[in-house]
Design a protein around this motif. Sequence first.
Motif, PDB file in Angstrom:
ATOM      1  N   UNK A 169      35.462  44.005  25.737  1.00  0.00           N
ATOM      2  CA  UNK A 169      36.341  42.829  25.688  1.00  0.00           C
ATOM      3  C   UNK A 169      36.295  41.993  26.971  1.00  0.00           C
ATOM      4  N   UNK A 170      35.675  42.537  28.030  1.00  0.00           N
ATOM      5  CA  UNK A 170      35.533  41.811  29.290  1.00  0.00           C
ATOM      6  C   UNK A 170      34.094  41.362  29.551  1.00  0.00           C
ATOM      7  N   UNK A 171      33.180  41.804  28.731  1.00  0.00           N
ATOM      8  CA  UNK A 171      31.751  41.636  29.003  1.00  0.00           C
ATOM      9  C   UNK A 171      31.277  40.206  28.746  1.00  0.00           C
ATOM     10  N   UNK A 172      30.427  39.709  29.675  1.00  0.00           N
ATOM     11  CA  UNK A 172      29.739  38.430  29.499  1.00  0.00           C
ATOM     12  C   UNK A 172      28.263  38.740  29.274  1.00  0.00           C
ATOM     13  N   UNK A 173      27.680  38.186  28.212  1.00  0.00           N
ATOM     14  CA  UNK A 173      26.290  38.485  27.890  1.00  0.00           C
ATOM     15  C   UNK A 173      25.434  37.231  27.910  1.00  0.00           C
ATOM     16  N   UNK A 179      24.103  42.315  29.413  1.00  0.00           N
ATOM     17  CA  UNK A 179      25.380  42.193  30.114  1.00  0.00           C
ATOM     18  C   UNK A 179      25.125  41.636  31.515  1.00  0.00           C
ATOM     19  N   UNK A 180      25.687  40.462  31.825  1.00  0.00           N
ATOM     20  CA  UNK A 180      25.383  39.785  33.094  1.00  0.00           C
ATOM     21  C   UNK A 180      26.605  39.617  33.986  1.00  0.00           C
ATOM     22  N   UNK A 181      27.792  39.899  33.470  1.00  0.00           N
ATOM     23  CA  UNK A 181      29.017  39.777  34.265  1.00  0.00           C
ATOM     24  C   UNK A 181      30.155  40.479  33.541  1.00  0.00           C
ATOM     25  N   UNK A 182      31.234  40.723  34.307  1.00  0.00           N
ATOM     26  CA  UNK A 182      32.396  41.420  33.754  1.00  0.00           C
ATOM     27  C   UNK A 182      33.649  40.626  34.133  1.00  0.00           C
ATOM     28  N   UNK A 183      34.364  40.133  33.155  1.00  0.00           N
ATOM     29  CA  UNK A 183      35.560  39.327  33.401  1.00  0.00           C
ATOM     30  C   UNK A 183      36.702  40.172  33.950  1.00  0.00           C
ATOM     31  N   UNK A 184      37.607  39.522  34.659  1.00  0.00           N
ATOM     32  CA  UNK A 184      38.888  40.153  34.972  1.00  0.00           C
ATOM     33  C   UNK A 184      39.752  40.102  33.722  1.00  0.00           C
ATOM     34  N   UNK A 185      40.773  40.968  33.680  1.00  0.00           N
ATOM     35  CA  UNK A 185      41.692  40.946  32.537  1.00  0.00           C
ATOM     36  C   UNK A 185      42.439  39.618  32.476  1.00  0.00           C
ATOM     37  N   UNK A 186      42.721  39.027  33.639  1.00  0.00           N
ATOM     38  CA  UNK A 186      43.393  37.729  33.669  1.00  0.00           C
ATOM     39  C   UNK A 186      42.551  36.678  32.965  1.00  0.00           C
ATOM     40  N   UNK A 187      41.252  36.623  33.302  1.00  0.00           N
ATOM     41  CA  UNK A 187      40.351  35.642  32.703  1.00  0.00           C
ATOM     42  C   UNK A 187      40.187  35.891  31.208  1.00  0.00           C
ATOM     43  N   UNK A 188      40.142  37.153  30.820  1.00  0.00           N
ATOM     44  CA  UNK A 188      39.893  37.482  29.416  1.00  0.00           C
ATOM     45  C   UNK A 188      41.103  37.243  28.526  1.00  0.00           C
ATOM     46  N   UNK A 189      42.296  37.578  29.019  1.00  0.00           N
ATOM     47  CA  UNK A 189      43.479  37.574  28.151  1.00  0.00           C
ATOM     48  C   UNK A 189      44.515  36.507  28.492  1.00  0.00           C
ATOM     49  N   UNK A 190      44.465  35.963  29.719  1.00  0.00           N
ATOM     50  CA  UNK A 190      45.381  34.886  30.134  1.00  0.00           C
ATOM     51  C   UNK A 190      46.846  35.271  29.978  1.00  0.00           C
ATOM     52  N   UNK A 191      47.172  36.504  30.329  1.00  0.00           N
ATOM     53  CA  UNK A 191      48.552  36.962  30.224  1.00  0.00           C
ATOM     54  C   UNK A 191      49.129  37.221  31.613  1.00  0.00           C
ATOM     55  N   UNK A 192      50.430  36.881  31.826  1.00  0.00           N
ATOM     56  CA  UNK A 192      51.029  36.954  33.161  1.00  0.00           C
ATOM     57  C   UNK A 192      50.925  38.323  33.827  1.00  0.00           C
ATOM     58  N   UNK A 193      51.034  39.397  33.050  1.00  0.00           N
ATOM     59  CA  UNK A 193      50.998  40.721  33.658  1.00  0.00           C
ATOM     60  C   UNK A 193      49.631  41.042  34.254  1.00  0.00           C
ATOM     61  N   UNK A 210      45.128  48.917  33.523  1.00  0.00           N
ATOM     62  CA  UNK A 210      44.032  49.845  33.198  1.00  0.00           C
ATOM     63  C   UNK A 210      42.682  49.179  33.457  1.00  0.00           C
ATOM     64  N   UNK A 211      42.650  47.841  33.334  1.00  0.00           N
ATOM     65  CA  UNK A 211      41.404  47.116  33.584  1.00  0.00           C
ATOM     66  C   UNK A 211      41.112  47.001  35.081  1.00  0.00           C
ATOM     67  N   UNK A 212      42.129  46.647  35.866  1.00  0.00           N
ATOM     68  CA  UNK A 212      41.892  46.528  37.312  1.00  0.00           C
ATOM     69  C   UNK A 212      41.551  47.895  37.913  1.00  0.00           C
ATOM     70  N   UNK A 213      42.070  48.958  37.314  1.00  0.00           N
ATOM     71  CA  UNK A 213      41.774  50.297  37.826  1.00  0.00           C
ATOM     72  C   UNK A 213      40.321  50.701  37.568  1.00  0.00           C
ATOM     73  N   UNK A 214      39.704  50.122  36.557  1.00  0.00           N
ATOM     74  CA  UNK A 214      38.263  50.347  36.346  1.00  0.00           C
ATOM     75  C   UNK A 214      37.492  49.820  37.551  1.00  0.00           C
ATOM     76  N   UNK A 215      37.845  48.597  37.997  1.00  0.00           N
ATOM     77  CA  UNK A 215      37.211  48.008  39.177  1.00  0.00           C
ATOM     78  C   UNK A 215      37.532  48.832  40.424  1.00  0.00           C
ATOM     79  N   UNK A 216      38.797  49.243  40.557  1.00  0.00           N
ATOM     80  CA  UNK A 216      39.225  49.938  41.778  1.00  0.00           C
ATOM     81  C   UNK A 216      38.578  51.311  41.898  1.00  0.00           C
TER      82      UNK A 216
END
Length: 252
Positions: A169-173, A179-193, A210-216
């Motif tokens: 759900x974050x993948x850019x192809x 797969x050439x890039x990975x979106x942040x959850x903010x960019x993908x879902x546009x939700x305040x949290x 859970x998404x930011x923790x994948x990066x971390x």
Amino acid sequence: MAQLTLSIPLFSMFFAYSLISGVVSTTFTITNKCDYTVWPGILSNADAPALSTTGFALQKGETKTITAPASWGGRMWARTLCTQDSTGKFSCLTGDCGSGKLECSGSGAAPPATLAEFKLDGYGGMDYFDVSLVDGYNLPLLVVPQGGSGQNCSSTGCVVDLNGSCPSELKVTSSAGDSVACKSACEAFRQPQYCCNGAYGTPDTCKPSSYSEIFKNACPHAYSYAYDDKTSTFTCMSADYLITFCPTPSTR
């Protein structure tokens, strides 16, 4: 002769003050160790002067050195999969700055892109720098201070290839399905949290997802979300910086 004699210590005092106050410029050495060409982009902060270039091509194995004046601040990143159409318009699949040209002309990177961020000669005369995945990720990046000092003057970055492990759900192809890039959850879902805005606009209300923790987990020293300050901001005094795209090793 008396006037000449007096001028020597005055010059010495000025030179010493220049060193203390950070007037001496900072050198950024940018190296491409990717197996492909990248097109670095540079955006200066609103209160900082533009550097000698804001965008250029960097072939595989190539290095370019750029000098920044005292107190400069801004961000650097790599654009990938760039092309120029029949009308001369320049664009990139990741990190594009929207200028339509090789130079970025005061525009930042379109997410997702791995960012190196700097504020030179800031509070206490220290340089502040970080590598950020808050706007997503497009390639590995490493920042190494050269010749600086300070308790937190160490390298930082994200040297892991996150594109292969990016959630669907974050993948850019690419058009070829790579797969050439990975979106942040903010960019993908546009939700305040995920974006740390609205009711989630403070460190107390905006927590890791859970998404930011994948990066971390993959890149523990890089910013993974907006308030990820404690483990992700680094400081140096009087350093130059080596910025490497796709450092070796590029995966762990």
